[in-house]
Design a protein around this motif. Sequence first.
Motif, PDB file in Angstrom:
ATOM      1  N   ARG A  40     -11.908 -61.503  -5.630  1.00  0.00           N
ATOM      2  CA  ARG A  40     -12.821 -61.666  -5.354  1.00  0.00           C
ATOM      3  C   ARG A  40     -13.435 -60.877  -4.161  1.00  0.00           C
ATOM      4  NH1 ARG A  40     -17.139 -61.033  -3.896  1.00  0.00           N
ATOM      5  NH2 ARG A  40     -19.078 -61.746  -3.849  1.00  0.00           N
ATOM      6  N   VAL A  41     -12.741 -60.153  -3.380  1.00  0.00           N
ATOM      7  CA  VAL A  41     -12.893 -59.305  -2.254  1.00  0.00           C
ATOM      8  C   VAL A  41     -12.746 -57.760  -2.242  1.00  0.00           C
ATOM      9  CG1 VAL A  41     -11.165 -58.544  -0.361  1.00  0.00           C
ATOM     10  CG2 VAL A  41     -11.086 -61.057  -1.283  1.00  0.00           C
ATOM     11  N   ASP A  42     -14.064 -57.506  -1.841  1.00  0.00           N
ATOM     12  CA  ASP A  42     -14.112 -56.046  -2.969  1.00  0.00           C
ATOM     13  C   ASP A  42     -13.863 -54.909  -1.688  1.00  0.00           C
ATOM     14  OD1 ASP A  42     -15.536 -53.677  -2.946  1.00  0.00           O
ATOM     15  OD2 ASP A  42     -17.266 -54.932  -4.000  1.00  0.00           O
ATOM     16  N   PRO A  43     -12.636 -54.291  -2.044  1.00  0.00           N
ATOM     17  CA  PRO A  43     -12.408 -53.378  -0.849  1.00  0.00           C
ATOM     18  C   PRO A  43     -13.357 -53.069  -0.013  1.00  0.00           C
ATOM     19  CG  PRO A  43     -12.329 -51.986  -2.739  1.00  0.00           C
ATOM     20  CD  PRO A  43     -12.768 -53.445  -3.136  1.00  0.00           C
ATOM     21  N   VAL A  44     -15.119 -53.148  -0.496  1.00  0.00           N
ATOM     22  CA  VAL A  44     -16.084 -52.961   0.971  1.00  0.00           C
ATOM     23  C   VAL A  44     -15.827 -54.094   1.798  1.00  0.00           C
ATOM     24  CG1 VAL A  44     -18.660 -53.291   0.847  1.00  0.00           C
ATOM     25  CG2 VAL A  44     -17.166 -51.687  -0.814  1.00  0.00           C
ATOM     26  N   PHE A  45     -15.276 -55.312   1.292  1.00  0.00           N
ATOM     27  CA  PHE A  45     -15.408 -56.595   2.395  1.00  0.00           C
ATOM     28  C   PHE A  45     -15.210 -55.976   3.966  1.00  0.00           C
ATOM     29  CE2 PHE A  45     -16.440 -59.895  -0.894  1.00  0.00           C
ATOM     30  CZ  PHE A  45     -17.551 -59.281  -1.419  1.00  0.00           C
ATOM     31  N   LEU A  46     -12.937 -55.832   3.316  1.00  0.00           N
ATOM     32  CA  LEU A  46     -11.972 -55.111   4.272  1.00  0.00           C
ATOM     33  C   LEU A  46     -12.751 -53.987   4.738  1.00  0.00           C
ATOM     34  CD1 LEU A  46      -9.210 -55.453   1.886  1.00  0.00           C
ATOM     35  CD2 LEU A  46     -10.069 -56.415   2.334  1.00  0.00           C
ATOM     36  N   ILE A  47     -13.268 -53.364   4.286  1.00  0.00           N
ATOM     37  CA  ILE A  47     -13.884 -51.650   5.323  1.00  0.00           C
ATOM     38  C   ILE A  47     -15.454 -52.377   6.534  1.00  0.00           C
ATOM     39  CG2 ILE A  47     -15.523 -49.475   5.329  1.00  0.00           C
ATOM     40  CD1 ILE A  47     -14.072 -49.329   2.095  1.00  0.00           C
ATOM     41  N   ARG A  48     -15.583 -53.266   5.869  1.00  0.00           N
ATOM     42  CA  ARG A  48     -16.921 -54.203   6.605  1.00  0.00           C
ATOM     43  C   ARG A  48     -16.669 -54.349   7.172  1.00  0.00           C
ATOM     44  NH1 ARG A  48     -22.090 -53.631   6.913  1.00  0.00           N
ATOM     45  NH2 ARG A  48     -23.914 -55.066   7.816  1.00  0.00           N
ATOM     46  N   ALA A  49     -14.586 -55.824   7.492  1.00  0.00           N
ATOM     47  CA  ALA A  49     -14.630 -56.056   8.592  1.00  0.00           C
ATOM     48  C   ALA A  49     -14.032 -55.044   9.774  1.00  0.00           C
ATOM     49  CB  ALA A  49     -13.751 -56.749   7.900  1.00  0.00           C
ATOM     50  N   PHE A  50     -14.230 -54.255   9.016  1.00  0.00           N
ATOM     51  CA  PHE A  50     -12.958 -52.858  10.019  1.00  0.00           C
ATOM     52  C   PHE A  50     -13.582 -52.403  10.929  1.00  0.00           C
ATOM     53  CE2 PHE A  50     -11.292 -48.587  10.308  1.00  0.00           C
ATOM     54  CZ  PHE A  50      -9.638 -48.943  10.493  1.00  0.00           C
ATOM     55  N   LEU A  51     -14.906 -52.324   9.953  1.00  0.00           N
ATOM     56  CA  LEU A  51     -15.924 -51.564  10.827  1.00  0.00           C
ATOM     57  C   LEU A  51     -16.522 -52.256  12.308  1.00  0.00           C
ATOM     58  CD1 LEU A  51     -17.128 -48.662   8.393  1.00  0.00           C
ATOM     59  CD2 LEU A  51     -15.578 -47.827  10.133  1.00  0.00           C
ATOM     60  N   LYS A  52     -16.592 -53.888  11.579  1.00  0.00           N
ATOM     61  CA  LYS A  52     -17.279 -54.671  12.585  1.00  0.00           C
ATOM     62  C   LYS A  52     -16.538 -54.630  13.511  1.00  0.00           C
ATOM     63  CE  LYS A  52     -21.076 -54.652  11.046  1.00  0.00           C
ATOM     64  NZ  LYS A  52     -22.104 -53.585  11.809  1.00  0.00           N
ATOM     65  N   GLY A  53     -14.909 -54.434  13.679  1.00  0.00           N
ATOM     66  CA  GLY A  53     -13.971 -54.618  14.608  1.00  0.00           C
ATOM     67  C   GLY A  53     -13.016 -55.193  14.309  1.00  0.00           C
ATOM     68  N   ALA A  54     -12.648 -55.945  13.228  1.00  0.00           N
ATOM     69  CA  ALA A  54     -11.849 -56.737  13.191  1.00  0.00           C
ATOM     70  C   ALA A  54     -10.219 -55.872  13.199  1.00  0.00           C
ATOM     71  CB  ALA A  54     -12.278 -57.180  11.618  1.00  0.00           C
ATOM     72  N   ASP A  55      -9.851 -56.403  14.387  1.00  0.00           N
ATOM     73  CA  ASP A  55      -8.314 -55.604  14.526  1.00  0.00           C
ATOM     74  C   ASP A  55      -7.429 -55.719  13.233  1.00  0.00           C
ATOM     75  OD1 ASP A  55      -9.116 -55.534  17.438  1.00  0.00           O
ATOM     76  OD2 ASP A  55      -8.363 -57.791  17.280  1.00  0.00           O
ATOM     77  N   GLY A  56      -7.320 -57.091  12.644  1.00  0.00           N
ATOM     78  CA  GLY A  56      -6.714 -56.826  11.159  1.00  0.00           C
ATOM     79  C   GLY A  56      -7.185 -57.701   9.709  1.00  0.00           C
ATOM     80  N   VAL A  57      -7.003 -57.015   8.842  1.00  0.00           N
ATOM     81  CA  VAL A  57      -7.871 -57.802   7.896  1.00  0.00           C
ATOM     82  C   VAL A  57      -6.671 -58.114   7.317  1.00  0.00           C
ATOM     83  CG1 VAL A  57      -9.501 -57.567   6.140  1.00  0.00           C
ATOM     84  CG2 VAL A  57      -9.487 -55.641   8.319  1.00  0.00           C
ATOM     85  N   LEU A  58      -6.971 -59.526   6.372  1.00  0.00           N
ATOM     86  CA  LEU A  58      -5.495 -59.554   5.476  1.00  0.00           C
ATOM     87  C   LEU A  58      -5.672 -60.412   3.880  1.00  0.00           C
ATOM     88  CD1 LEU A  58      -2.513 -60.870   5.515  1.00  0.00           C
ATOM     89  CD2 LEU A  58      -3.506 -63.328   5.790  1.00  0.00           C
ATOM     90  N   ILE A  59      -5.997 -60.247   3.365  1.00  0.00           N
ATOM     91  CA  ILE A  59      -5.803 -61.115   1.802  1.00  0.00           C
ATOM     92  C   ILE A  59      -4.314 -61.274   1.272  1.00  0.00           C
ATOM     93  CG2 ILE A  59      -6.633 -60.883  -0.454  1.00  0.00           C
ATOM     94  CD1 ILE A  59      -7.332 -57.831   0.018  1.00  0.00           C
TER      95      ILE A  59
END
Lengths: 365, 141
Positions: free
Chosen positions: B46-65
């Motif tokens: 369900r996790v579109d790569p766009v979700f990761l990019i969004r989190a990354f650009l909004k300042g998440a220091d790390g993104v885990l699936i």
Amino acid sequence: MSKMLTTDHGADKSVVDLLRFLLDTEKVSGVLTLRKTNTSGSLDYGLLTRSQELDRAVPLMPVMPANAAQSLSLITPTQKPIAVVVKPCELRGFVERIKREQGSLDNVLTLSPTCGGVIPLDTYIKKSKDNLTKDYYKQVKAGEIPESIRPTCKACEYFVPMTADITVSVVGEQNLDSKCRFILNSDKAVSMTEGFGSVENGDLDAKILDDHLKKREKEKKALFESIKFKQDGLDGMIDVFGKCIGCHGCSRVCPICYCLLCDFESRNFDQNVSLFEKELEQKGALRLPPDTLFFHLGRMSHMSFSCVGCGQCTDVCPADIPVASVFKKIGENTAALFDYVPGKDVNEDIPVLVFKEEEFKELGE
Amino acid sequence: MGKTFNPKITAFLCKWCSYTGADLAGTSRLQYPTAIIPIKVMCSSRVDPVFLIRAFLKGADGVLIGGCHPGDCHYESGNYHTRRRFAILQSIFDSLNLEKDRLRLSWISASEGPKFARVCNEFTDKIQKMGPNPTRKNMFI
């Protein structure tokens, strides 16, 4: 050995003759080709059904007013057979669209030239057209890369059409004004052209194309080096995409981007004032309109592996961002993960629809 | 924010495996960092790569699936698709010289509470060493 059909006229006239023949003998009911809109020299794609309409047709004109893959999606699947003259990258784009169930090659006879490249719209509109095409053909005939073409065209390795029924030999053809060679790649092509001219065995000149390919590969290397971002990482991205005004023109003209409900056109990523305030608190400043970099990264993740490198996005960009060059580079890397060549085979699935159990074992510790 | 760096890690966890694994870590009273902000999804695909990019650009220091192990997906093949998309995204980050180490994909089954705690600890340590995501501060994006 393929079948070859030779005529004693120039390439442009020969293609028009062939189209006229197909219409007159009712082998097709319509042809899609570039044509002059009016006397001022503007161009468009037209689906023509009467052979007198072909008087204004310029099928091999090295200009791309729109990527024909999009138009082909609109008019296929068709009940009646049609013939289309499109550039190799447009055909590849259309094949990618078919894989996404946006059209069909049934009842479509595809003609495509070995492509010398496409002149950017801006140059075509602003410069004297006669000199432009004269210089262009001089270099194409010599097997050189014309100076006036799009940067991504210069760096394009797939200038020989991959899935065309009929290939028109253009690149490196010394006698382009007095002779034309059609390579018939399919049985459909052979039966459709029956009665148009004498058919013999023959093929494209491999050596000339090979030499040309080497020149293109060299250009590609140079292009990829030239778009190496000045700085690494985010700063580099902002350098290149910072100019983006968020018009989404690049995705509108893209032959791959077909989604009517595009995520980035929707309100899905809108945020309310309190979120903006939160962000302001953290960063002390905010770029508006927001999410332009997000849009490009997102689009890369959605379609870069299918990018055919036509260069239409760079052409329409009002902020002069080399979108196509970046996407071509990114796309080559993502497609290489799956040994995928966009537009090569209509029966191959796009990489995100299929998987192999035995791949990427190193991912997911 | 004080002088110490408290990373924030967005974790997309699949309901059937990783999220249940996180639950098990909790009920087993295993310690894992508070940096992890879990988001429950029905399947890792369900996790579109766009979700990761969004989190990354909004300042998440790390993104885990977090997803089920390959072959164990509740929907049979979802995680294989996740894996492909993750490979695509990594390749894009690589080509653009973005910090792809801030993205992580882990297979954590429902019975692997200790593994969940270990992955969270490892990843947080790594992010701690990398420092804050540059998108957090001075970036006009």
